[in-house]
Write an enzyme that holds these catalytic residues in place. Structure first.
Site, mmCIF file in Angstrom:
data_model
loop_
_atom_site.group_PDB
_atom_site.id
_atom_site.type_symbol
_atom_site.label_atom_id
_atom_site.label_comp_id
_atom_site.label_asym_id
_atom_site.label_seq_id
_atom_site.Cartn_x
_atom_site.Cartn_y
_atom_site.Cartn_z
ATOM 1 C CD GLN A 79 -3.072 -0.687 2.251
ATOM 2 O OE1 GLN A 79 -3.093 -1.339 3.272
ATOM 3 N NE2 GLN A 79 -3.907 0.316 2.018
ATOM 4 C CG HIS A 80 0.304 3.476 2.393
ATOM 5 N ND1 HIS A 80 -0.996 3.912 2.537
ATOM 6 C CD2 HIS A 80 0.517 2.578 3.398
ATOM 7 C CE1 HIS A 80 -1.542 3.308 3.584
ATOM 8 N NE2 HIS A 80 -0.659 2.506 4.119
ATOM 9 C CG ASP A 241 0.272 -5.136 1.444
ATOM 10 O OD1 ASP A 241 -0.479 -4.234 1.862
ATOM 11 O OD2 ASP A 241 1.506 -5.128 1.637
#
Length: 497
Positions: A79-80, A241
């Site tokens: 992520q991110h 994820d």
């Protein structure tokens, strides 16, 4: 006779799981390692081309007969991260990752621009924390102005792999809620937060459309050929994820608590309604299946134990014997394992601390145990916030690389005072992506089964790995956890600057 596949693009490696749903059997599990670019300012980056190369390597290692039977696949991604892409689809710079803390100052500036942390939570359900995608945009504008000027589309790592697979630019609610811009209540972008990120540019025009959780896309013919899969393969939307690990652990209905012990540590619980905390003690994310996923993330989990193993010249897989040879509490040794800064507790500029050294506990075994305990106590710190808010859980479903450690499984049970189950399919995120592809494929074929029904059918626990709390150890861990909190309180003013 068709199969489904899940691709998990993590920080350390890309993994691919191929699943036979009819036989409830994983027919292939392969992985390929990834390199991490680290800078002294907290920067953590990777080249997106390396993810694509690793995906190809993984598929090359799968039996061609199995590849030929794949009907659908989905991607789970860390992520991110921020992948800047131009109008022609070219990547403009390395991807800044979830564990990148070089943009801490940009987080503060974005939130100040909308009126502070409380206002950011009111707008989106979450503050803009270090590592979230939003702060990476002003950093890139300052440090990579040429790339920023050519930016056409903001993609997350999982979005980028979907773009490579399909030729289409899209995102989904779960991963999008980790950008810092998505109002998780309404599942729509916050114009105020986008404007605060860059008041001189319409960043909304750079965001891809949000696809529905059960959407399917055609694979690009060229990619089908490179991966050796049929040109008829469908690509499901996948997700972050953590969202895919929620599917792979069956955490897609209320009352279940999942824990992932990977490079980062996470706790997450499914909800049918938004679960937002005014104090931002957890991330109020959307799930990738139509619900919400309140989530606690620590940035230092197996990274701490692996670092200690490297320091003393042994393999992390040898660590269980060292843990068994030492008592709960590590003989008074306490580690705050904030090697990458930390998100829970919120110390983005934090550093690791080793305290309580004496002549009896200065051993590799004690330090290794202290690292494992410290990573576990950081998750317990977040769990306490869940409990304080009234959430109740009966069991923990454990996934991630740390879950392979018998000593760590028992430690989690003892520290949290809850039984621990481990799914039979160890690669929770990749397996979850495969199940999401299965769900979307079946829905496209007229099957109305919910994702919860799919998970109940295919997610099973390995009884040989289940553990229960040992009451003989619980008091020692409780005392050690109190010491951890005392040290945390003492160093927090120093580490917040």
């Amino acid at each position: 006779m068709s199969l489904v596949a899940g691709i998990d693009a993590g920080t350390q490696s890309v993994k691919v799981v191929v699943y036979d749903a009819a036989r409830r059997e994983v027919v292939a599990t392969v992985s390929s390692p990834l390199a991490l670019i680290s800078d002294d300012d907290g920067g953590r980056e990777q080249h997106p081309a390396d993810w694509v190369a690793a995906v190809r390597t993984c598929f090359d290692r799968i039996d061609p007969a199995a590849r030929a039977r794949i009907a659908a696949l989905a991607v789970s991604g860390q992520q991110h991260g921020f992948v800047p892409v131009d109008a022609d689809g070219n990547v403009l710079a390395p991807a800044k990752l979830w564990c990148d803390t070089s943009t801490t100052a940009e987080c503060a500036r974005i939130m100040d621009a909308v009126g502070g942390t409380a206002r950011a939570i009111a707008l989106a359900g979450n503050p803009v924390l270090a590592g979230y995608t939003a702060s990476k945009l002003p950093w890139t504008k300052t440090h990579r102005p040429d790339a920023y000027a050519r930016l056409a589309t903001i993609l997350l790592p999982h979005d980028y792999l979907n773009f490579v697979l399909t030729g289409q630019r899209f995102c989904e609610h779960g991963d999008a809620s980790g950008t810092g811009w998505l109002d998780v209540r309404t599942r729509s972008w916050s114009a105020d937060l986008l404007h605060a990120t860059d008041p001189d540019r319409d960043l909304g025009a750079c965001l891809p459309p949000i696809a529905s959780p059960d959407a399917l896309f055609d694979i690009a013919p060229a990619m089908a050929g490179q991966l050796g899969v049929p040109a008829t393969v469908k690509v499901a939307v996948g997700g972050g994820d953590n969202m895919m690990a929620a599917v792979g652990t069956g955490c897609v209905e209320a009352g279940r608590l999942a824990m992932s012990l990977g490079t980062s540590g996470t706790l997450f619980a499914y909800s049918d309604t938004p679960v937002i905390d005014a104090e931002a003690r957890w991330a109020a994310f959307c799930s990738s299946t139509g619900g919400w996923l309140p989530l606690i993330c620590t940035m230092n989990c197996t990274v701490a134990t692996e670092q200690v193993a490297r320091l003393f010249g042994f393999e992390a897989r040898e660590g269980d014997a060292l843990v068994r040879a030492t008592p709960p509490g590590a003989g008074g040794l306490v580690m705050l394992p904030f090697l990458n800064g930390e998100r829970t507790p919120d110390l983005p500029l934090g550093k690791g601390v080793l305290a309580g050294l004496d002549t009896t506990n200065t051993t590799p075994a004690h330090v290794y145990r202290a690292a494992m305990e410290g990573a576990t106590y950081s998750l317990k710190y977040g769990f306490d916030a869940f409990v304080h808010a009234g959430m109740r859980f009966e069991r923990i479903v454990l996934t991630g690389g740390g879950g392979n450690s018998a000593a760590w499984r028992q430690m989690v049970a003892d520290v949290f005072g809850l039984p621990v189950d481990v799914p039979a399919q160890a690669e929770g995120a990749a397996f979850g992506a495969a199940l999401q592809a299965l769900w979307a494929l079946r829905r496209a074929g007229g099957d109305a089964a919910s994702i919860a029904e799919i998970a109940r059918e295919h997610v099973t626990a390995d009884p040989a790995l289940s553990v229960t709390p040992d009451p003989a150890r619980t008091p020692a861990y409780a005392a050690a956890y109190r010491r951890f909190l005392q040290h945390l309180d003492a160093v927090t003013p120093l580490q917040r600057g």
